[in-house]
Scaffold this motif. Structure first.
Motif: not given
Length: 505
Positions: A314-342
């Protein structure tokens, strides 16, 4: 297909939270060994650290007896010192252990990363159980030393990565083991941290040390340097001074950057679910805002792990210093990743006309879990606000799973697959809460879920990424020899140096 596990492995496999390896954790002494007759009797707990995060750690153990407090900064600790007016107060934890040791059963260690190992070791050598804040240690060598000591002195231990106790972390593991997304070959984890300064290139002029701070004790094992608040023009989002109380995270000598702050939380579910041991290699593949003495403002780190049993590499990628969720290939447009809004909490009537958010009703689980009806309600609520970008994504051969910061709100992607999802298959033991989990272990119960036999190997591979931030190129790791095989400079950062007058033991 599901992974090749047996039911016995779920309960007794060496890498699973709440399970006991064949060699034994060595972290399950009973209060009876300390002269107590019942696990219902209260522990006598001291805390090294009383301000900041230490304050909430003390709160988490407040049903026990808090018998001594230690903090090098009287101003930072003032609120807790006042709350526990009658207990002894110290600035030097060594003196506290010498004078109060006979009255202490267990110790909370919540101070800057570079002092975790020394403080914890002094406690364990004296037979004290320890709860040590994440990331456990600043260096790989220290992590191994603490694990060996926990087994040697047979004390109950816990690292303060509370997400390891959350229901969602266990759900992620059980979903993956059941083959819900097939074999996992890629993981992404991300955070908005650092929210403190990093990437600075100059140190402000020296200033007098505040009367309430023992600067020499704050420096501990680190090399001496002048104190500075940063001066009148210094700005920090944490409203702190140049080094303390919280900005130390960004310095090579004191902290571990964003990885040290958040990886033990966000990567907890991947570590458990994928049984991640030592990686083959680690490399910082992107960084911005670099410094000679601080971690960069932003980075991407890649870890490569070998096959583990029936699990593929498995390859694991760590991204920090972000202002928004990273765009990850294969994730359908509009899907919410990680923590959900509330819906945000209402602080006063002028800020929002919306009803204040209230804590969710008790579910019997630790941490927020995904609920389809609540998700739909959130999605249709105009008052819902996106949280800072934090979370993880597992990519399998036939699907994806995402989790929040602390392994919370675990769900399949696309989220529509969760409409009628059944979480009923449970193999792992459940936690009573991270602090109670540790306290239970101190009183003779089963080992806590992030005891040092679990936490130290986890932190070790995470810390390899901290080193990769300081050294260019791919670093190849030999865990048996505890060394990088292709970079002598990187090996310099595996073990700390100790200022004269300080030792680990």
């Amino acid at each position: 297909m599901a992974y090749d596990f047996t039911r016995r492995h779920f309960f007794f496999g060496s890498l699973l939270a709440g399970a006991v390896p064949a060699s034994g954790f060595g972290s399950i002494p009973s209060l009876r060994a300390l002269g107590y007759k019942s696990p219902n009797e209260k522990l006598n707990i001291a805390s090294i650290g009383a301000g900041g995060k230490a304050s909430s750690d003390i709160d988490g153990c407040s049903l026990e007896n808090i018998v001594a407090l230690c903090d090098v900064d009287e101003a930072q600790a003032a609120r807790k010192f006042k709350e526990y007016e009658k207990v002894p107060k110290y600035k030097d934890f060594r003196r506290m252990l010498d004078e109060q040791g006979s009255n202490i059963d267990a110790v909370i260690v919540t101070i800057p990363d570079f002092m975790h190992a020394t403080a914890a070791m002094w406690c364990m050598e004296r037979g004290k159980h320890v709860y040590v804040q994440k990331p456990l240690t600043r260096t790989v060598w220290e992590a191994r030393q603490l694990m060996e000591a926990a087994n040697k002195y047979r004390v109950a231990t816990q690292m303060g990565n509370q997400g390891y106790s959350n229901e969602g972390t266990r759900q992620a593991a059980e979903m993956i083991w059941a083959g819900e997304i097939g074999k996992v070959t890629e993981v992404h984890a991300w955070t908005d941290r650092p929210i403190w300064p990093q990437g600075l290139n100059s140190i402000p002029p020296a200033e007098p040390v505040p009367e309430t701070l023992d600067w020499d004790l704050w420096l501990g094992i680190a090399e001496k340097r002048p104190y500075t608040s940063g001066g009148p023009d210094y700005k920090s989002p944490l409203n702190g001074h140049f080094y303390q109380p919280g900005n130390w995270r960004g310095f090579y000598d004191f902290g571990c950057g964003a990885l040290g702050d958040m990886a033990c939380h966000i990567l907890g579910a991947p570590n458990l679910a994928l049984q991640l041991g030592a990686p083959l290699s680690v490399e910082c593949i992107h960084k911005e805002g670099t410094s000679d003495f601080m971690f960069p403002e932003k980075s991407v780190i890649r870890y490569d792990f070998p096959a583990r049993g029936s699990m593929p590499p498995v390859k694991l990628f760590w991204h920090d210093g972000l202002k928004e969720t990273p765009k990850i290939p294969g994730v359908p447009e509009g899907e919410l990743l990680g923590d959900l809004p509330r819906r945000p909490y209402q602080r006063n009537a002028a800020q929002s006309q919306a009803a204040p958010a209230t804590p969710p009703p008790p579910t019997g689980f630790v941490g927020r879990t995904f609920n389809w009806d609540k998700f739909v309600e959130m999605r249709n609520d105009p008052e819902s606000k996106a949280p800072p970008p934090d979370g993880s994504l597992f990519i399998g051969e036939k699907g994806m799973i995402t989790t929040g910061t602390y392994g919370e709100q675990t769900r399949l992607i696309p989220v529509e697959k969760m409409k009628d999802y059944d979480f009923s298959a449970k193999y792992l033991t459940r936690s009573p809460g991270h602090y109670r989990d540790w306290i239970r272990a101190c009183k003779g119960g089963e080992p806590s879920c992030s005891n040092f036999n679990v936490a130290a190997p986890f932190v070790e591979w995470m810390l390899l990424g901290v080193i990769a931030l300081r050294v260019e190129g791919k670093l190849e790791w030999d865990p048996a020899k505890m060394k990088f095989t292709n970079n002598a400079e990187a090996n310099r950062y595996l073990k700390p140096t100790f200022r004269k007058g300080w030792t680990l033991t």
